[in-house]
Design a protein around this motif. Sequence first.
Motif, short mmCIF file in Angstrom:
data_model
loop_
_atom_site.label_atom_id
_atom_site.label_comp_id
_atom_site.label_asym_id
_atom_site.label_seq_id
_atom_site.Cartn_x
_atom_site.Cartn_y
_atom_site.Cartn_z
N ASN A 1 0.85 -1.19 0.00
CA ASN A 1 0.00 0.00 0.00
C ASN A 1 0.89 1.24 0.00
O ASN A 1 1.42 1.63 1.03
N GLU A 2 1.04 1.84 -1.17
CA GLU A 2 1.94 2.99 -1.30
C GLU A 2 1.51 4.15 -0.43
O GLU A 2 2.33 4.79 0.23
N ASN A 3 0.21 4.45 -0.40
CA ASN A 3 -0.28 5.57 0.42
C ASN A 3 -0.05 5.32 1.90
O ASN A 3 0.30 6.24 2.65
N GLY A 4 -0.26 4.06 2.32
CA GLY A 4 -0.03 3.73 3.73
C GLY A 4 1.43 3.89 4.12
O GLY A 4 1.75 4.40 5.20
N ILE A 5 2.33 3.45 3.24
CA ILE A 5 3.76 3.59 3.51
C ILE A 5 4.15 5.07 3.57
O ILE A 5 4.92 5.49 4.45
N THR A 6 3.62 5.86 2.66
CA THR A 6 3.91 7.31 2.65
C THR A 6 3.46 7.96 3.94
O THR A 6 4.17 8.81 4.51
N THR A 7 2.28 7.57 4.43
CA THR A 7 1.77 8.14 5.69
C THR A 7 2.69 7.79 6.86
O THR A 7 3.00 8.65 7.70
N GLN A 8 3.15 6.55 6.93
CA GLN A 8 4.04 6.13 8.00
C GLN A 8 5.39 6.87 7.93
O GLN A 8 5.95 7.24 8.96
N LEU A 9 5.89 7.08 6.71
CA LEU A 9 7.16 7.79 6.55
C LEU A 9 7.03 9.24 7.00
O LEU A 9 7.96 9.79 7.62
N ASN A 10 5.92 9.86 6.70
CA ASN A 10 5.70 11.25 7.14
C ASN A 10 5.68 11.35 8.65
O ASN A 10 6.16 12.33 9.23
N LYS A 11 5.12 10.33 9.31
CA LYS A 11 5.11 10.32 10.78
C LYS A 11 6.52 10.18 11.34
O LYS A 11 6.88 10.84 12.32
N ILE A 12 7.31 9.31 10.71
CA ILE A 12 8.68 9.09 11.18
C ILE A 12 9.51 10.37 11.08
O ILE A 12 10.29 10.70 11.98
N PHE A 13 9.31 11.12 9.99
CA PHE A 13 10.11 12.33 9.77
C PHE A 13 9.36 13.61 10.13
O PHE A 13 9.77 14.70 9.73
N ASP A 14 8.27 13.47 10.87
CA ASP A 14 7.51 14.62 11.38
C ASP A 14 7.10 15.60 10.27
O ASP A 14 7.09 16.81 10.48
N ASN A 15 6.82 15.05 9.09
CA ASN A 15 6.36 15.88 7.95
C ASN A 15 7.37 16.96 7.56
O ASN A 15 6.99 17.98 6.99
N HIS A 16 8.66 16.74 7.89
CA HIS A 16 9.70 17.70 7.51
C HIS A 16 10.35 17.33 6.17
O HIS A 16 11.30 17.99 5.75
#
Length: 400
Positions: free
Chosen positions: A236-251
């Motif tokens: 799930n590309e969108n799910g992975i993208t959401t998790q990555l944004n959380k890891i990097f605090d949307n920076h």
Amino acid sequence: MNFPLYIAKRYLKTTSTSNAINIITKIAGVGIIVGAMALFIVLSVFSGLKDFSLSFSNNFDPDLKIIPSKGKSFVISESQLEKLKAIDGIKFYSKVIEEKALFVYKGKEQVAELKGIDSQYNNVNKVQKTIYQGQWLTNRTPQVVIGNGISQKLSLGLFDLNNNFEIFVPKPGKGTISNADDAFNKSILIPVGIYAINDELDSKYVFTDLQLAQELLQYNENQVSGIEISIDTLANENGITTQLNKIFDNHVTIKNRRQLNDSLHKMLNTENTAIYLIFTLVIIMTLFTLAGAIIMMILDKHSNLKTLYSVGTPVHQLKHIFLLQGILLTVVGGIVGIILGLILVLAQLKFKLIMITETMPYPIKIEWINFVIVFATIFVLGFIASYIASSRVTKNLLEN
């Protein structure tokens, strides 16, 4: 049985008393067949060209890429890397550094993109498969892999120990430069491989070791300009993208392969739309002949229509006769045209009838969406032409 459909089939199968009407009807039928065939072939060719064009960039672009939202680099901590590894669906990731640099060889200069890569890069990208001369670089060495375009512009060969291949990167910082030597970090590189894909990409990158790139740019060990990620096919590309944004605090900004080539996709889609509209215009002009044939058929069957009207057939059913006749002619012609187009496309795929070069056949691809687009276009335009022509059946015409 549906009365208008029954009469429409009879009119479609039987010839008219007027040779002119028969000729015009045949021309309309042939025009629909040729138009559908041509549109299907052109869309299939463009599908092939689109895949062919995107295949070049796919060798360089990962499934997902993390880039800084501001500036040219960002720092990634060990805890962030551990969380990234733990995301379900991520197969491999590679830390990279990209920066413009000046390359010099035998007095010749070339500005290109320095790309520092780690040992996992070849698990994420397919660049190594494009090496046509030499070999891939070894990590933690000054070895580099260059594009064929850079090699030709600098007249640069491999393993030349008598002439230095130098790189110059501006030093970070502020203030006035008093000495040109103090303005750049430089290093001597060893070209060990040359890749070849297309003219643009062959002149774009020089691949080197990540650590060497960090030293040239004076980056910290955990400072990078991007992280390239390979994901599972069913992930799930969108799910992975959401998790990555959380890891990097949307920076950071996370882009998929399509977004990395957004301008290329827009250009290809614009060209596809333009080609489709051009051939649709040709089909519209062809269907004027269909409308004319139906109108002439109405006039030719005037006495029969008056008889049907006299025995109580409503005007709208008489209109439906010619509307259905036009639709049947359009549907049959469209199906025959698509089948003929499919045969030619399959012949190109199997026998390579048209070649770009001696070894490369003209790219073409069968996609189900093209069947739908062609049939829908033919049907809608045929319906409109038939509806306009059948509207000539009026109460005044039948009573005169």
